[in-house]
Design a protein around this motif. Sequence first.
Motif, PDB file in Angstrom:
ATOM      1  N   ARG A 130       0.055  -8.142  11.721  1.00  0.00           N
ATOM      2  CA  ARG A 130      -0.674  -8.130  10.446  1.00  0.00           C
ATOM      3  C   ARG A 130      -0.850  -6.699   9.940  1.00  0.00           C
ATOM      4  NH1 ARG A 130      -4.880  -9.278  14.203  1.00  0.00           N
ATOM      5  NH2 ARG A 130      -6.421  -7.619  14.218  1.00  0.00           N
ATOM      6  N   ASP A 131      -0.981  -5.714  10.871  1.00  0.00           N
ATOM      7  CA  ASP A 131      -1.082  -4.316  10.454  1.00  0.00           C
ATOM      8  C   ASP A 131       0.251  -3.803   9.927  1.00  0.00           C
ATOM      9  OD1 ASP A 131      -3.754  -4.283  11.176  1.00  0.00           O
ATOM     10  OD2 ASP A 131      -3.347  -3.503  13.195  1.00  0.00           O
ATOM     11  N   VAL A 132       1.341  -4.202  10.582  1.00  0.00           N
ATOM     12  CA  VAL A 132       2.675  -3.812  10.115  1.00  0.00           C
ATOM     13  C   VAL A 132       2.917  -4.400   8.726  1.00  0.00           C
ATOM     14  CG1 VAL A 132       5.156  -4.025  10.533  1.00  0.00           C
ATOM     15  CG2 VAL A 132       3.615  -3.576  12.450  1.00  0.00           C
ATOM     16  N   GLU A 133       2.514  -5.656   8.538  1.00  0.00           N
ATOM     17  CA  GLU A 133       2.677  -6.301   7.229  1.00  0.00           C
ATOM     18  C   GLU A 133       1.892  -5.549   6.153  1.00  0.00           C
ATOM     19  OE1 GLU A 133       2.090 -10.662   5.122  1.00  0.00           O
ATOM     20  OE2 GLU A 133       1.751 -10.448   7.271  1.00  0.00           O
ATOM     21  N   ARG A 134       0.688  -5.124   6.483  1.00  0.00           N
ATOM     22  CA  ARG A 134      -0.139  -4.370   5.525  1.00  0.00           C
ATOM     23  C   ARG A 134       0.520  -3.024   5.203  1.00  0.00           C
ATOM     24  NH1 ARG A 134      -5.230  -3.874   8.116  1.00  0.00           N
ATOM     25  NH2 ARG A 134      -5.420  -6.098   7.757  1.00  0.00           N
ATOM     26  N   ILE A 135       1.084  -2.360   6.192  1.00  0.00           N
ATOM     27  CA  ILE A 135       1.750  -1.063   5.985  1.00  0.00           C
ATOM     28  C   ILE A 135       2.959  -1.225   5.072  1.00  0.00           C
ATOM     29  CG2 ILE A 135       3.104   0.737   7.133  1.00  0.00           C
ATOM     30  CD1 ILE A 135       1.195   0.289   9.591  1.00  0.00           C
ATOM     31  N   VAL A 136       3.808  -2.199   5.378  1.00  0.00           N
ATOM     32  CA  VAL A 136       5.021  -2.423   4.581  1.00  0.00           C
ATOM     33  C   VAL A 136       4.649  -2.795   3.146  1.00  0.00           C
ATOM     34  CG1 VAL A 136       7.040  -3.924   4.302  1.00  0.00           C
ATOM     35  CG2 VAL A 136       6.480  -3.003   6.554  1.00  0.00           C
ATOM     36  N   THR A 137       3.675  -3.673   2.987  1.00  0.00           N
ATOM     37  CA  THR A 137       3.240  -4.078   1.652  1.00  0.00           C
ATOM     38  C   THR A 137       2.682  -2.887   0.878  1.00  0.00           C
ATOM     39  OG1 THR A 137       2.787  -6.324   2.407  1.00  0.00           O
ATOM     40  CG2 THR A 137       1.693  -5.620   0.378  1.00  0.00           C
ATOM     41  N   THR A 138       1.920  -2.045   1.549  1.00  0.00           N
ATOM     42  CA  THR A 138       1.356  -0.856   0.906  1.00  0.00           C
ATOM     43  C   THR A 138       2.460   0.089   0.446  1.00  0.00           C
ATOM     44  OG1 THR A 138      -0.656  -1.029   2.223  1.00  0.00           O
ATOM     45  CG2 THR A 138      -0.199   1.108   1.217  1.00  0.00           C
ATOM     46  N   ILE A 139       3.470   0.291   1.277  1.00  0.00           N
ATOM     47  CA  ILE A 139       4.587   1.168   0.910  1.00  0.00           C
ATOM     48  C   ILE A 139       5.295   0.627  -0.329  1.00  0.00           C
ATOM     49  CG2 ILE A 139       6.876   1.990   1.621  1.00  0.00           C
ATOM     50  CD1 ILE A 139       5.690   2.193   4.495  1.00  0.00           C
ATOM     51  N   PHE A 140       5.610  -0.677  -0.321  1.00  0.00           N
ATOM     52  CA  PHE A 140       6.284  -1.278  -1.473  1.00  0.00           C
ATOM     53  C   PHE A 140       5.417  -1.206  -2.724  1.00  0.00           C
ATOM     54  CE2 PHE A 140       9.066  -4.238   1.346  1.00  0.00           C
ATOM     55  CZ  PHE A 140       9.907  -3.180   1.624  1.00  0.00           C
ATOM     56  N   ASP A 141       4.116  -1.453  -2.563  1.00  0.00           N
ATOM     57  CA  ASP A 141       3.199  -1.376  -3.709  1.00  0.00           C
ATOM     58  C   ASP A 141       3.128   0.034  -4.279  1.00  0.00           C
ATOM     59  OD1 ASP A 141       2.662  -4.073  -3.482  1.00  0.00           O
ATOM     60  OD2 ASP A 141       0.697  -3.804  -2.517  1.00  0.00           O
ATOM     61  N   GLU A 142       3.124   1.035  -3.414  1.00  0.00           N
ATOM     62  CA  GLU A 142       3.083   2.433  -3.872  1.00  0.00           C
ATOM     63  C   GLU A 142       4.360   2.813  -4.605  1.00  0.00           C
ATOM     64  OE1 GLU A 142       0.620   4.738  -3.965  1.00  0.00           O
ATOM     65  OE2 GLU A 142      -0.627   3.053  -3.339  1.00  0.00           O
ATOM     66  N   ILE A 143       5.510   2.356  -4.103  1.00  0.00           N
ATOM     67  CA  ILE A 143       6.779   2.633  -4.782  1.00  0.00           C
ATOM     68  C   ILE A 143       6.779   1.967  -6.159  1.00  0.00           C
ATOM     69  CG2 ILE A 143       9.273   2.176  -4.756  1.00  0.00           C
ATOM     70  CD1 ILE A 143       9.159   2.548  -1.689  1.00  0.00           C
ATOM     71  N   ALA A 144       6.375   0.699  -6.211  1.00  0.00           N
ATOM     72  CA  ALA A 144       6.340  -0.029  -7.483  1.00  0.00           C
ATOM     73  C   ALA A 144       5.346   0.621  -8.452  1.00  0.00           C
ATOM     74  CB  ALA A 144       5.965  -1.495  -7.251  1.00  0.00           C
ATOM     75  N   GLY A 145       4.195   1.052  -7.944  1.00  0.00           N
ATOM     76  CA  GLY A 145       3.202   1.704  -8.796  1.00  0.00           C
ATOM     77  C   GLY A 145       3.708   3.009  -9.372  1.00  0.00           C
ATOM     78  N   ALA A 146       4.385   3.792  -8.534  1.00  0.00           N
ATOM     79  CA  ALA A 146       4.939   5.066  -9.009  1.00  0.00           C
ATOM     80  C   ALA A 146       5.991   4.824 -10.085  1.00  0.00           C
ATOM     81  CB  ALA A 146       5.536   5.843  -7.844  1.00  0.00           C
ATOM     82  N   LEU A 147       6.851   3.824  -9.892  1.00  0.00           N
ATOM     83  CA  LEU A 147       7.872   3.516 -10.888  1.00  0.00           C
ATOM     84  C   LEU A 147       7.223   3.028 -12.190  1.00  0.00           C
ATOM     85  CD1 LEU A 147      10.580   1.793  -8.673  1.00  0.00           C
ATOM     86  CD2 LEU A 147      10.648   4.090  -9.643  1.00  0.00           C
TER      87      LEU A 147
END
Length: 97
Positions: free
Chosen positions: A20-37
């Motif tokens: 569940r922590d790995v899932e949160r990390i991966v989701t956060t990374i994708f969300d940050e990339i999408a937010g920056a774009l």
Amino acid sequence: MTKSELIARIAEQNPHLYQRDVERIVTTIFDEIAGALARGDRVELRGFGAFSVKHRDARQGRNPRTGESVEVTEKAIPFFKTGKQLRERLNTGGDEE
């Protein structure tokens, strides 16, 4: 590879982390990339590639079924350019980990 497969593989390689922590990390990374774009920023991951946004102007298009002219609105398109190391790895067939 899907997002869930990526999460499972990372969790498998890091048994000290809960899935569940790995899932949160991966989701956060994708969300940050999408937010920056979404803000119009460029995201560069050295050795992997760069994500950016390209803008396509409004134009006059054509419906291929009817041949009728249609107005195509302006749009932002996500764009990915591979990094040199990723390109080399793909072209040499290497599976370095």
